[in-house]
Design an enzyme around this catalytic site. Structure first.
Site, mmCIF file in Angstrom:
data_model
loop_
_atom_site.group_PDB
_atom_site.id
_atom_site.type_symbol
_atom_site.label_atom_id
_atom_site.label_comp_id
_atom_site.label_asym_id
_atom_site.label_seq_id
_atom_site.Cartn_x
_atom_site.Cartn_y
_atom_site.Cartn_z
ATOM 1 N N CYS A 1 0.856 -1.179 0.000
ATOM 2 C CA CYS A 1 0.000 0.000 0.000
ATOM 3 C C CYS A 1 0.898 1.237 0.000
ATOM 4 C CB CYS A 1 -0.905 0.003 1.222
ATOM 5 S SG CYS A 1 0.004 0.118 2.791
ATOM 6 N N HIS B 1 5.807 -4.877 8.840
ATOM 7 C CA HIS B 1 5.829 -6.255 9.315
ATOM 8 C C HIS B 1 5.993 -7.230 8.143
ATOM 9 C CE1 HIS B 1 3.817 -5.291 13.425
ATOM 10 N NE2 HIS B 1 5.132 -5.207 13.464
ATOM 11 N N HIS C 1 4.093 2.078 11.765
ATOM 12 C CA HIS C 1 2.966 1.841 12.676
ATOM 13 C C HIS C 1 2.712 3.006 13.626
ATOM 14 C CE1 HIS C 1 4.939 -2.077 11.719
ATOM 15 N NE2 HIS C 1 3.712 -2.333 11.327
ATOM 16 N N CYS D 1 2.632 5.936 8.891
ATOM 17 C CA CYS D 1 1.683 6.061 7.792
ATOM 18 C C CYS D 1 0.775 7.260 8.039
ATOM 19 C CB CYS D 1 0.843 4.788 7.684
ATOM 20 S SG CYS D 1 -0.475 4.914 6.453
ATOM 21 N N HIS E 1 -0.015 -4.518 19.722
ATOM 22 C CA HIS E 1 0.375 -4.194 18.351
ATOM 23 C C HIS E 1 1.022 -2.810 18.345
ATOM 24 C CE1 HIS E 1 0.074 -3.052 14.109
ATOM 25 N NE2 HIS E 1 -0.012 -4.344 13.842
ATOM 26 N N GLU F 1 0.965 -0.325 16.407
ATOM 27 C CA GLU F 1 0.072 0.794 16.075
ATOM 28 C C GLU F 1 -0.785 1.176 17.278
ATOM 29 O OE1 GLU F 1 -3.749 1.835 13.321
ATOM 30 O OE2 GLU F 1 -2.286 0.451 12.448
ATOM 31 N N SER G 1 2.167 -9.735 10.728
ATOM 32 C CA SER G 1 1.454 -8.706 9.971
ATOM 33 C C SER G 1 -0.038 -8.828 10.236
ATOM 34 C CB SER G 1 1.731 -8.865 8.473
ATOM 35 O OG SER G 1 0.840 -8.090 7.713
ATOM 36 N N ASN H 1 -2.597 -7.056 9.071
ATOM 37 C CA ASN H 1 -3.483 -7.003 7.901
ATOM 38 C C ASN H 1 -3.422 -8.304 7.104
ATOM 39 O OD1 ASN H 1 -2.000 -6.515 5.074
ATOM 40 N ND2 ASN H 1 -0.805 -5.465 6.643
#
EC number: 1.17.7.4
Length: 325
Positions: free
Chosen positions: A28, A57, A90, A112, A140, A142, A239, A241
């Site tokens: 992305c 990740h 993250h 991001c 995590h 993030e 990861s 996602n």
């Protein structure tokens, strides 16, 4: 774009197999930007460049950047004062750049922009005297970064529907919510349904927190799951996602779904009875890993390759000003 069917002189001895490719898949804009930041920093400042936590990740990405001169560390106290340091995609707690400034370090923030948007929204709600419910996975990076934007106790973490049922409003505080950007869209909707039933006044963020790339990849995998005997998701185990794509494929009807770092992770016994294989990649997985997986399948099967239609992504994010000079 994967090329269509190619002739194989040995195909007569191989069992036919159809591969359906998800679109979109792989990198992305946020991941691409983060990797570029590390690469450009090494070009500009020379090696070593330190990176706090994995930049994204994916094991292969991290190993390649190590070979270029990146040094991955857990905390700033492992970094010397006189070398650049990059913060991962993250996001980081506010205390991290504050420490870097106090040490007069040169730092580059690869957070991001869609994660930064969540941070800004959380701060806005905090200033408006709202207590924030954060939907996400404990531990995590993030989530750690988002919770670290505000004083301790300002954010409550909710991971499951059960957590949403048990959550207690602190006193008579007004509420707001935010979400980790890489969650399952459907799972998050279920959690939100509980929270909004219990707290009907809960306002929505200005814009959906789950990022466009996560949403698009999950929608693409829903199409794959309907009609595939097996779905392989290329991505590393840490990861978020990528792991969600496995769950989405199974929920959508795939008979089996697996997360693989690369072709070497594949157990070929998984292919017993498989006539249609779906392939996708998490947002931090490079396309060459997908191509390697397809080649490994082609060595064993007479492959017909098709590509599903899906959202076309054109978003890009600017690099930090220091690297644009």
């Amino acid at each position: 774009m994967i090329s269509p069917v190619s002739a194989d002189p040995h195909a007569m001895s191989k069992r036919p197999l159809t591969i359906r490719m998800a679109t979109p898949r792989g990198f992305c804009a946020g991941v691409d930007r983060a990797i570029q930041i590390v690469e450009r920093a090494i070009e500009k400042y020379g090696a070593p460049v330190y990176v706090r936590h994995e930049i994204v990740h994916n094991r292969h990405v991290v190993e390649r950047l190590k070979a270029l001169g990146a040094v991955f560390v857990k905390e700033l106290d492992e970094c010397p004062d006189d070398r650049p340091v990059v913060f991962s995609a993250h996001g980081v707690p506010k205390s991290v750049p504050a420490t870097a400034k106090s040490r007069q370090m040169l730092y580059l923030d690869a957070t991001c922009p869609l994660v930064s948007k969540v941070h800004v929204e959380a701060e806005r709600n905090f200033k408006n005297n709202r207590h924030i419910i954060l939907i996400g996975h404990a531990g995590h990076p993030e989530v750690v970064g988002t919770m670290g934007q505000l004083p301790e106790g300002a954010i409550s973490l909710v991971e499951t529907v059960e957590d949403a049922e048990k959550f207690e409003r602190p006193g008579d505080a007004l509420l707001a919510y935010a979400t980790q950007t890489t969650l399952s869209v459907d799972d998050t909707s279920q959690i939100l349904a509980v929270l909004k039933r219990r707290f009907p006044e809960l306002p929505d963020p200005h814009k959906e927190d789950i990022c466009y790339a996560t949403t698009n990849r999950q929608e693409a995998v829903k199409k794959l799951g309907d009609g595939c005997d097996l779905v392989l998701v290329v991505g590393s185990k840490n990861s978020s996602n990528s792991a969600r794509l496995v769950d989405v494929a199974l929920t959508a009807g795939a008979k089996a779904a697996r997360l693989v770092d690369d072709a070497s992770d594949v157990d070929w016994s998984w292919f017993d009875g498989v006539n249609t294989l779906g392939i996708t990649a998490g947002a931090s997985a490079p396309e060459p890993l997908v191509e390697g997986l397809i080649e490994a399948v082609r060595q064993r099967f007479d492959v017909t390759l098709t590509e599903d239609d899906g959202a076309r992504e054109t978003i890009t994010f600017k690099l930090p000003r220091l690297l644009q000079e």
